[in-house]
Write a protein that holds these residues in place. Structure first.
Motif, PDB file in Angstrom:
ATOM      1  N   GLY A  42      47.597 -58.895  76.699  1.00 23.59           N
ATOM      2  CA  GLY A  42      47.449 -60.229  76.119  1.00 23.59           C
ATOM      3  C   GLY A  42      48.243 -61.344  76.764  1.00 23.59           C
ATOM      4  O   GLY A  42      48.166 -62.500  76.332  1.00 23.59           O
ATOM      5  N   GLY A  43      49.022 -61.021  77.818  1.00 17.97           N
ATOM      6  CA  GLY A  43      49.830 -62.044  78.473  1.00 17.97           C
ATOM      7  C   GLY A  43      49.142 -62.627  79.696  1.00 17.97           C
ATOM      8  O   GLY A  43      47.983 -62.323  79.977  1.00 17.97           O
ATOM      9  N   PRO A  44      49.853 -63.473  80.429  1.00 20.10           N
ATOM     10  CA  PRO A  44      49.284 -64.091  81.633  1.00 20.10           C
ATOM     11  C   PRO A  44      48.967 -63.038  82.708  1.00 20.10           C
ATOM     12  O   PRO A  44      49.608 -61.981  82.747  1.00 20.10           O
ATOM     13  N   PRO A  45      47.988 -63.313  83.550  1.00 27.23           N
ATOM     14  CA  PRO A  45      47.523 -62.322  84.539  1.00 27.23           C
ATOM     15  C   PRO A  45      48.459 -62.214  85.738  1.00 27.23           C
ATOM     16  O   PRO A  45      48.053 -62.418  86.870  1.00 27.23           O
ATOM     17  N   LEU A  46      49.718 -61.877  85.456  1.00 23.86           N
ATOM     18  CA  LEU A  46      50.742 -61.803  86.507  1.00 23.86           C
ATOM     19  C   LEU A  46      50.361 -60.817  87.592  1.00 23.86           C
ATOM     20  O   LEU A  46      50.552 -61.063  88.782  1.00 23.86           O
ATOM     21  N   TYR A  47      49.815 -59.682  87.160  1.00 17.42           N
ATOM     22  CA  TYR A  47      49.507 -58.641  88.141  1.00 17.42           C
ATOM     23  C   TYR A  47      48.413 -59.102  89.099  1.00 17.42           C
ATOM     24  O   TYR A  47      48.543 -58.997  90.322  1.00 17.42           O
ATOM     25  N   SER A  48      47.327 -59.617  88.547  1.00 18.74           N
ATOM     26  CA  SER A  48      46.185 -59.998  89.398  1.00 18.74           C
ATOM     27  C   SER A  48      46.516 -61.165  90.311  1.00 18.74           C
ATOM     28  O   SER A  48      46.036 -61.223  91.446  1.00 18.74           O
ATOM     29  N   GLN A  49      47.318 -62.096  89.833  1.00 15.86           N
ATOM     30  CA  GLN A  49      47.679 -63.225  90.695  1.00 15.86           C
ATOM     31  C   GLN A  49      48.428 -62.745  91.935  1.00 15.86           C
ATOM     32  O   GLN A  49      48.284 -63.320  93.007  1.00 15.86           O
ATOM     33  N   ARG A  50      49.215 -61.705  91.777  1.00 13.06           N
ATOM     34  CA  ARG A  50      50.012 -61.212  92.902  1.00 13.06           C
ATOM     35  C   ARG A  50      49.296 -60.121  93.680  1.00 13.06           C
ATOM     36  O   ARG A  50      49.360 -60.076  94.905  1.00 13.06           O
ATOM     37  N   ARG A  51      48.580 -59.211  92.979  1.00  8.13           N
ATOM     38  CA  ARG A  51      48.047 -58.036  93.664  1.00  8.13           C
ATOM     39  C   ARG A  51      46.537 -57.846  93.517  1.00  8.13           C
ATOM     40  O   ARG A  51      45.980 -56.887  94.045  1.00  8.13           O
ATOM     41  N   GLY A  52      45.862 -58.701  92.755  1.00  3.42           N
ATOM     42  CA  GLY A  52      44.411 -58.541  92.557  1.00  3.42           C
ATOM     43  C   GLY A  52      44.089 -57.659  91.372  1.00  3.42           C
ATOM     44  O   GLY A  52      44.942 -57.398  90.524  1.00  3.42           O
ATOM     45  N   HIS A  53      42.859 -57.214  91.304  1.00  8.10           N
ATOM     46  CA  HIS A  53      42.429 -56.374  90.188  1.00  8.10           C
ATOM     47  C   HIS A  53      43.302 -55.125  90.088  1.00  8.10           C
ATOM     48  O   HIS A  53      43.708 -54.577  91.116  1.00  8.10           O
ATOM     49  N   PRO A  54      43.556 -54.673  88.864  1.00  6.13           N
ATOM     50  CA  PRO A  54      44.368 -53.459  88.725  1.00  6.13           C
ATOM     51  C   PRO A  54      43.801 -52.266  89.508  1.00  6.13           C
ATOM     52  O   PRO A  54      44.553 -51.536  90.142  1.00  6.13           O
ATOM     53  N   ALA A  55      42.472 -52.094  89.448  1.00  8.62           N
ATOM     54  CA  ALA A  55      41.831 -51.015  90.225  1.00  8.62           C
ATOM     55  C   ALA A  55      42.625 -49.721  90.086  1.00  8.62           C
ATOM     56  O   ALA A  55      43.044 -49.107  91.080  1.00  8.62           O
ATOM     57  N   LEU A  56      42.838 -49.313  88.837  1.00  2.00           N
ATOM     58  CA  LEU A  56      43.824 -48.269  88.539  1.00  2.00           C
ATOM     59  C   LEU A  56      43.608 -46.963  89.303  1.00  2.00           C
ATOM     60  O   LEU A  56      44.565 -46.377  89.803  1.00  2.00           O
ATOM     61  N   ILE A  57      42.365 -46.518  89.357  1.00  2.90           N
ATOM     62  CA  ILE A  57      42.132 -45.224  90.019  1.00  2.90           C
ATOM     63  C   ILE A  57      42.387 -45.342  91.521  1.00  2.90           C
ATOM     64  O   ILE A  57      43.089 -44.514  92.108  1.00  2.90           O
ATOM     65  N   ALA A  58      41.852 -46.389  92.126  1.00  3.60           N
ATOM     66  CA  ALA A  58      42.025 -46.556  93.580  1.00  3.60           C
ATOM     67  C   ALA A  58      43.498 -46.668  93.950  1.00  3.60           C
ATOM     68  O   ALA A  58      43.947 -46.074  94.940  1.00  3.60           O
ATOM     69  N   ARG A  59      44.260 -47.404  93.155  1.00  7.34           N
ATOM     70  CA  ARG A  59      45.675 -47.581  93.509  1.00  7.34           C
ATOM     71  C   ARG A  59      46.490 -46.316  93.273  1.00  7.34           C
ATOM     72  O   ARG A  59      47.623 -46.208  93.745  1.00  7.34           O
ATOM     73  N   HIS A  60      45.950 -45.373  92.531  1.00  5.32           N
ATOM     74  CA  HIS A  60      46.649 -44.096  92.330  1.00  5.32           C
ATOM     75  C   HIS A  60      46.188 -43.017  93.306  1.00  5.32           C
ATOM     76  O   HIS A  60      46.647 -41.872  93.225  1.00  5.32           O
ATOM     77  N   ARG A  61      45.268 -43.370  94.187  1.00  6.59           N
ATOM     78  CA  ARG A  61      44.752 -42.389  95.145  1.00  6.59           C
ATOM     79  C   ARG A  61      45.808 -41.688  95.978  1.00  6.59           C
ATOM     80  O   ARG A  61      45.671 -40.489  96.256  1.00  6.59           O
ATOM     81  N   PRO A  62      46.849 -42.404  96.429  1.00  3.60           N
ATOM     82  CA  PRO A  62      47.833 -41.696  97.260  1.00  3.60           C
ATOM     83  C   PRO A  62      48.627 -40.635  96.493  1.00  3.60           C
ATOM     84  O   PRO A  62      49.323 -39.826  97.113  1.00  3.60           O
ATOM     85  N   PHE A  63      48.549 -40.642  95.156  1.00  6.58           N
ATOM     86  CA  PHE A  63      49.413 -39.767  94.361  1.00  6.58           C
ATOM     87  C   PHE A  63      48.637 -38.604  93.733  1.00  6.58           C
ATOM     88  O   PHE A  63      47.476 -38.758  93.355  1.00  6.58           O
ATOM     89  N   PRO A  64      49.294 -37.454  93.615  1.00  8.10           N
ATOM     90  CA  PRO A  64      48.634 -36.301  92.983  1.00  8.10           C
ATOM     91  C   PRO A  64      48.713 -36.437  91.454  1.00  8.10           C
ATOM     92  O   PRO A  64      49.688 -35.991  90.849  1.00  8.10           O
ATOM     93  N   VAL A  65      47.691 -37.063  90.850  1.00  7.32           N
ATOM     94  CA  VAL A  65      47.726 -37.308  89.403  1.00  7.32           C
ATOM     95  C   VAL A  65      47.115 -36.101  88.681  1.00  7.32           C
ATOM     96  O   VAL A  65      45.961 -36.105  88.264  1.00  7.32           O
TER      97      VAL A  65
END
Lengths: 169, 169
Positions: B80-103
């Protein structure tokens, strides 16, 4: 190495401030649900009738009604409305959900061509909202192109490793 | 085939309504920025000090300050807050950004263990918000496990194809 965001900005020509200007106003409250349904319907009518077979074929395995619903629910959620998309399908996970599709620069431009036409033909959306949405769409389309290239890189590294295994054994 | 959302619900034991109950209240307005910064700091202090080396090592290539900022900016934006993440890094794209890690499921449970401890030690967060956040975190963690398995499937298919190429030529 350039981040996804940096690539999206460079390739789209839209900087993050302009891309996320959709967050300055609550576009869902301004435009209403039906406007988003109409926009996605208009857009996908164009896509599924595209004279460019290479682009039309990307959507061949998806039902048009599903594509429309997925899109407008995401737009509603991202532009200030209720989280319709996540309640039904979970996190948008935009890059992962586009993995099955070849999101090339050419495909991004064709997608944007149809969306621009759909926006232009919409009489329910004021010009300021159209500019904000188009900047968001353009930046996002190239964010997905950046995500697509990442996928290809990773896969080729994984495959090289797999291919070299027999020699190493 | 089960969707990402269905897998996340089944494996986490949290249904989508409970997972996205974070959207019933504006948790950012209720809790404020500093509470989110404190929570992520508390969480990553635990992670980077984890006695379980296999889990701690997942984060070895990331700076703790960056991990903290990425996390609280995403939480602020999603709750519910300001889009701090997207302004700095773009869409969360959660799965893609976790690709390097063994989840894995084990990693998800360990992540949740530390987050539960961090939440329990936080005096700034009321118990209703804690329950909502924990349901969201639990569902999301297993959503990422589902995303991780998707990645492995795709890669092994791609590699099989690559490996069979020489024989086909």
């Amino acid at each position: 190495m350039q981040s996804l965001q940096e690539k999206a900005s460079e390739w789209s020509g839209v900087n993050p401030n302009d891309a996320f200007a959709i967050d300055e106003t609550n576009l869902y409250q301004k435009l209403g649900l039906q406007t988003f349904i109409n926009l996605s319907t208009n857009f996908y009518n164009r896509v599924y009738d595209d004279e460019e077979e290479w682009f039309r074929s990307i959507f061949a395995n998806s039902k048009k009604e599903d594509a429309i619903q997925n899109q407008y629910e995401f737009f509603v959620q991202r532009m200030g409305g209720p989280p319709l998309y996540s309640q039904r399908r979970g996190h948008p996970a935009l890059i992962a959900r586009h993995r099955p599709f070849p999101v090339t620069r050419q495909a991004a431009e064709r997608w944007l061509h149809h969306m621009q036409q759909a926006l232009e033909s919409s009489t329910d959306i004021d010009s300021d909202s159209k500019i904000k949405m188009l900047n968001f769409f353009r930046h996002t389309a190239f964010f997905l192109v950046a995500g697509d290239e990442l996928k290809n890189q990773k896969q080729s590294i994984a495959c090289k490793h797999a291919a070299s295994k027999p020699a190493a054994v």
